[in-house]
Motif scaffolding. Structure first.
Motif, mmCIF file in Angstrom:
data_model
loop_
_atom_site.group_PDB
_atom_site.id
_atom_site.type_symbol
_atom_site.label_atom_id
_atom_site.label_comp_id
_atom_site.label_asym_id
_atom_site.label_seq_id
_atom_site.Cartn_x
_atom_site.Cartn_y
_atom_site.Cartn_z
ATOM 1 N N ALA A 92 0.858 -1.185 0.000
ATOM 2 C CA ALA A 92 0.000 0.000 0.000
ATOM 3 C C ALA A 92 0.891 1.230 0.000
ATOM 4 N N VAL A 93 0.260 2.384 -0.155
ATOM 5 C CA VAL A 93 0.930 3.652 0.111
ATOM 6 C C VAL A 93 0.672 3.987 1.576
ATOM 7 N N TYR A 94 1.744 4.296 2.281
ATOM 8 C CA TYR A 94 1.657 4.574 3.703
ATOM 9 C C TYR A 94 1.791 6.076 3.944
ATOM 10 N N TYR A 95 0.906 6.589 4.783
ATOM 11 C CA TYR A 95 0.861 8.015 5.075
ATOM 12 C C TYR A 95 0.988 8.254 6.573
ATOM 13 N N CYS A 96 1.655 9.339 6.931
ATOM 14 C CA CYS A 96 1.563 9.804 8.296
ATOM 15 C C CYS A 96 0.708 11.070 8.298
ATOM 16 N N ALA A 97 0.127 11.349 9.450
ATOM 17 C CA ALA A 97 -0.758 12.496 9.565
ATOM 18 C C ALA A 97 -0.691 13.051 10.984
ATOM 19 N N ALA A 98 -0.952 14.335 11.093
ATOM 20 C CA ALA A 98 -0.959 15.010 12.391
ATOM 21 C C ALA A 98 -2.314 15.660 12.618
ATOM 22 N N SER A 99 -2.710 15.684 13.857
ATOM 23 C CA SER A 99 -4.027 16.222 14.211
ATOM 24 C C SER A 99 -3.867 17.425 15.134
ATOM 25 N N LEU A 100 -4.797 18.339 15.037
ATOM 26 C CA LEU A 100 -4.840 19.454 15.981
ATOM 27 C C LEU A 100 -5.363 18.990 17.340
ATOM 28 N N ARG A 101 -5.938 17.806 17.378
ATOM 29 C CA ARG A 101 -6.400 17.244 18.641
ATOM 30 C C ARG A 101 -5.242 16.552 19.346
ATOM 31 N N VAL A 102 -5.350 16.378 20.616
ATOM 32 C CA VAL A 102 -4.314 15.655 21.363
ATOM 33 C C VAL A 102 -4.539 14.150 21.298
ATOM 34 N N ILE A 103 -5.772 13.762 21.023
ATOM 35 C CA ILE A 103 -6.100 12.357 20.816
ATOM 36 C C ILE A 103 -6.961 12.272 19.559
ATOM 37 N N ALA A 104 -6.571 11.413 18.632
ATOM 38 C CA ALA A 104 -7.300 11.291 17.371
ATOM 39 C C ALA A 104 -7.200 9.858 16.886
ATOM 40 N N THR A 105 -8.319 9.201 16.777
ATOM 41 C CA THR A 105 -8.334 7.819 16.313
ATOM 42 C C THR A 105 -9.092 7.641 15.012
#
Length: 123
Positions: A92-105
């Motif tokens: 697959a293509v693997y992505y990282c991501a960041a959230s403005l939340r402190v917890i994000a699922t």
């Protein structure tokens, strides 16, 4: 401006291991959730692992639990995805991501995404 840059993808034989890295820059918050996702051809984007920005606790999806590990080096602003005992279906293509939340699922809770890195598992 927030940037996420993944690296470490490639061609691996079944049963092999690989570590992906994601360097994060431009984020004004210190406490933010970070996650790894993947998308296979013709498939939907799937959440794999995430780290809480509160206490660093990890959540690993059941589909990869026991094989994938997420970790973070705050000094280097880098998050890693260690992948062991790789299978053909991990391609697959693997992505990282960041959230403005402190917890994000959930995928929709992530605000910033990298460009992705390709992992191919094949003999």
């Amino acid at each position: 401006q927030v940037h996420l840059v993944e690296s470490g993808g490639g061609l691996v034989r079944p049963g092999g291991s690989l570590r992906l890295a994601c360097v994060i820059s431009g984020f004004s918050k210190d406490d933010y959730a970070i996650g790894w996702f993947r998308q296979a051809p013709g498939g939907e984007r799937e959440g794999l692992a995430c780290l809480s920005g509160v206490d660093g606790s990890a959540y690993i999806a059941s589909s990869v639990k026991g094989r994938f590990t997420i970790s973070r080096d705050n000094a280097e602003n880098t998050v890693y995805l260690q992948m062991d005992r790789l299978k053909v279906e991990d391609t697959a293509v693997y992505y990282c991501a960041a959230s403005l939340r402190v917890i994000a699922t959930k995928i929709y809770e992530y605000n910033y995404w990298g460009q992705g890195t390709q992992l191919t598992v094949s003999s």
